[in-house]
Design a protein around this motif. Structure first.
Motif, PDB file in Angstrom:
ATOM      1  N   LEU A  31     -26.851  25.143   2.067  1.00 43.38           N
ATOM      2  CA  LEU A  31     -25.776  25.878   1.405  1.00 43.38           C
ATOM      3  C   LEU A  31     -25.569  27.250   2.033  1.00 43.38           C
ATOM      4  N   LEU A  32     -26.645  27.908   2.436  1.00 44.70           N
ATOM      5  CA  LEU A  32     -26.508  29.195   3.112  1.00 44.70           C
ATOM      6  C   LEU A  32     -25.824  29.039   4.459  1.00 44.70           C
ATOM      7  N   GLU A  33     -26.098  27.929   5.146  1.00 46.77           N
ATOM      8  CA  GLU A  33     -25.405  27.657   6.402  1.00 46.77           C
ATOM      9  C   GLU A  33     -23.901  27.576   6.176  1.00 46.77           C
ATOM     10  N   ALA A  34     -23.502  27.070   4.994  1.00 44.12           N
ATOM     11  CA  ALA A  34     -22.082  26.969   4.651  1.00 44.12           C
ATOM     12  C   ALA A  34     -21.550  28.258   4.051  1.00 44.12           C
ATOM     13  N   GLN A  35     -22.372  29.323   4.039  1.00 43.16           N
ATOM     14  CA  GLN A  35     -21.989  30.660   3.570  1.00 43.16           C
ATOM     15  C   GLN A  35     -21.663  30.675   2.078  1.00 43.16           C
ATOM     16  N   ALA A  36     -22.320  29.793   1.321  1.00 38.38           N
ATOM     17  CA  ALA A  36     -22.134  29.792  -0.126  1.00 38.38           C
ATOM     18  C   ALA A  36     -22.909  30.947  -0.755  1.00 38.38           C
ATOM     19  N   GLN A  37     -22.464  31.369  -1.933  1.00 37.85           N
ATOM     20  CA  GLN A  37     -23.191  32.363  -2.724  1.00 37.85           C
ATOM     21  C   GLN A  37     -24.115  31.605  -3.676  1.00 37.85           C
ATOM     22  N   VAL A  38     -25.394  31.575  -3.360  1.00 38.07           N
ATOM     23  CA  VAL A  38     -26.336  30.684  -4.028  1.00 38.07           C
ATOM     24  C   VAL A  38     -27.156  31.434  -5.064  1.00 38.07           C
ATOM     25  N   THR A  39     -27.219  30.851  -6.258  1.00 33.45           N
ATOM     26  CA  THR A  39     -28.139  31.308  -7.297  1.00 33.45           C
ATOM     27  C   THR A  39     -29.160  30.198  -7.538  1.00 33.45           C
ATOM     28  N   VAL A  40     -30.449  30.569  -7.535  1.00 34.92           N
ATOM     29  CA  VAL A  40     -31.514  29.607  -7.764  1.00 34.92           C
ATOM     30  C   VAL A  40     -32.124  29.871  -9.127  1.00 34.92           C
ATOM     31  N   ASN A  41     -32.157  28.827  -9.949  1.00 38.24           N
ATOM     32  CA  ASN A  41     -32.750  28.925 -11.272  1.00 38.24           C
ATOM     33  C   ASN A  41     -34.068  28.159 -11.280  1.00 38.24           C
ATOM     34  N   ALA A  42     -35.191  28.903 -11.365  1.00 43.75           N
ATOM     35  CA  ALA A  42     -36.509  28.270 -11.409  1.00 43.75           C
ATOM     36  C   ALA A  42     -37.532  29.335 -11.785  1.00 43.75           C
ATOM     37  N   PRO A  43     -38.582  28.958 -12.529  1.00 45.72           N
ATOM     38  CA  PRO A  43     -39.607  29.952 -12.882  1.00 45.72           C
ATOM     39  C   PRO A  43     -40.397  30.420 -11.673  1.00 45.72           C
TER      40      PRO A  43
END
Length: 489
Positions: A31-43
């Motif tokens: 997703l970063l390669e596609a220049q998306a704005q990524v939010t990761v939800n995990a403890p």
């Protein structure tokens, strides 16, 4: 489930990834390669994800997943090890009409992440719809070795030239012809040699020298019996270059699916008792499209020169000075016999084969029935399902033995192939009992007795019981044929 392939632009668009393990890390990297704005939800996060969070490349939310996090996101990836959480994310995404990929769960996913071959800006994606990801990866590995790294540079060069190419060739047919000539010329080779300036110069010269319009032409091509795998390489190339495809009714959907997606498809089939396109109308269509500068493929089932009126069409094209070429196909008799396990000739039993058509009164009245009734030959009878009673009566009347074996092959080479076996004396009875219908090819002669024992494709032959065939393996070929003949009769 049939998936609709799509390439999504995610640049500067919000994407939520639920899960912080190794699998989630792989998804985030793509997703970063596609220049998306990524939010990761995990403890907790993997070390690499923690580093990306510290660097500000991703946003991190450690508290439990909440529905309002789906607001204003374009895609969601559920990559946790908890199926209940993954299902919750998928269901909430469905309610909000957001596409969700649940890793390793095709049933919950509304989009699937394909195996990718990256030759940016050229991207090739392979998907099994989540059913067989290892197969997709295997195909990707094989294609990686076939596709040169210079394809990306070639795509960029074509993008730079595209406005000028469109301006010089307003007609799509001429434009396509130029692109094909460009790709077949020295440009690709120069790019493989890292000679980018020379490649640019060669493309510029080709653009300046190319004619502004392309003349029309016709390719008369055989589509084979129906199995797309039996299409010749030259016919496949013609289908991918065609602007217009005039195809018979019996050309299979699988063959047509191999053609260019934007080619115009026109069915010009003939059928007994139904709508038909006259031969004169087909000639008019060939002339219309060829004179408009289009590349026309006249696609016929089987071979165009075996009961396909190919000769008539070539005579017409020649009379009107339309360039043409012919690409043979595998005719139905050869293909159906092979897929039914019936050799058309046999050293001991059939020294010749006759191709016969008997689809109408005019054709059957011109046949030499005395010659057709001779023994030790194979008859391959096209379009004869509606004339079985006449065929049976005429052959018996002229001396063909009632015990002569036959194999009636429906939809030869296709997944729904059926083979009905018997002898000439019960031909009509067997065909009616098994509701035989078109398209079907009748093979009649001593060799047809081999169908029950040599069948290898599709369902077992109908109407014939062969006893103790495994025990025949060590016996001479002539004895085997006799035994099979007796079992069938």
């Amino acid at each position: 489930m049939k998936l609709y392939p799509i390439f999504a632009s995610l640049s500067q668009r919000a994407v939520l990834v639920v899960g912080g393990g190794v699998v989630a890390e792989r998804k985030v990297a793509a997703l970063l390669e596609a220049q998306a704005q990524v939010t990761v939800n995990a403890p907790t996060l993997t070390p690499r994800l923690r580093r990306w969070a510290r660097q500000g490349r991703i946003a991190h939310r450690a508290d439990p997943f909440r529905e309002n996090w789906l607001e204003r996101v374009w895609l969601v990836v559920a990559a946790t090890s908890d199926r209940e959480i993954n299902a919750l994310v998928a269901n909430l995404g469905e309610l909000r009409r957001i596409f969700v990929n649940v890793v390793d769960d095709a049933a919950l996913s509304t989009f699937h992440v394909p195996a990718v071959i990256d030759r940016a800006p050229l991207t090739i994606a392979i998907s099994s719809g989540g059913e067989a990801p290892m197969l997709s990866r295997l195909l990707r590995e094989r294609l990686e070795a076939l596709l040169d790294d210079s394809l990306g540079a070639l795509a960029r060069l074509m993008a730079r030239l595209r406005p000028r190419i469109r301006a010089r060739f307003p007609a799509s047919t001429a434009r396509r012809a130029f692109y094909e000539g460009l790709l077949a010329g020295p440009v690709a080779q120069l790019l493989r040699q890292q000679r980018h300036d020379d490649a640019q110069a060669a493309a510029e010269r080709a653009l300046a020298a190319a004619p502004r319009s392309a003349g029309g032409s016709v390719v008369l091509a055989g589509a084979g019996p129906g199995d797309p795998g039996l299409l010749t390489l030259r016919a496949l190339r013609a289908l991918n270059e065609a602007d217009v495809i005039l195809h018979d009714r019996l050309v299979s959907a699988g063959v047509l699916a191999l053609a260019r997606r934007d080619a115009e498809r026109i069915e010009v089939g003939k059928r007994a008792g139904g709508h038909s396109t006259s031969q004169e109308a087909i000639h008019a269509l060939l002339l219309e499209h060829a004179r408009a500068g289009r590349r026309v493929v006249r696609l016929k089932g089987g071979d165009p020169f075996v009961f396909g009126r190919g000769g008539e069409e070539l005579e017409f094209l020649r009379a009107h000075a339309i360039p043409f070429e012919v690409i043979p196909g595998i005719t139905a008799a050869v293909a159906c016999a092979a897929f039914a396990g019936v050799p058309l000739t046999h050293r001991d039993r059939a020294q010749s084969v006759r191709f016969v058509t008997a689809h109408c009164r005019d054709s059957r009245d011109t046949l030499d029935w005395a010659a057709l009734a001779q023994e030790r030959q194979t008859l391959a009878i096209y379009m004869g399902v509606n004339e079985l009673a006449t065929l049976q009566a005429r052959l018996l009347e002229h001396g063909r033995a009632a015990s002569t074996p036959f194999a009636l092959i429906e939809n030869g080479s296709l997944p729904n192939q059926r083979v009905v076996c018997g002898v000439l004396g019960n031909l009509v009875e067997r065909a009616v009992a098994h509701a035989a219908g078109s398209p079907a090819l009748l093979i009649l002669g001593e060799v047809a007795a081999l169908a029950p024992s040599l069948a290898w494709f599709g369902a077992a032959p109908l109407g014939a019981t062969v006893h103790a065939l495994p025990a025949l393996a060590a016996r001479p070929a002539g004895d085997v044929l006799d035994a099979v003949h007796q079992a069938v009769c």
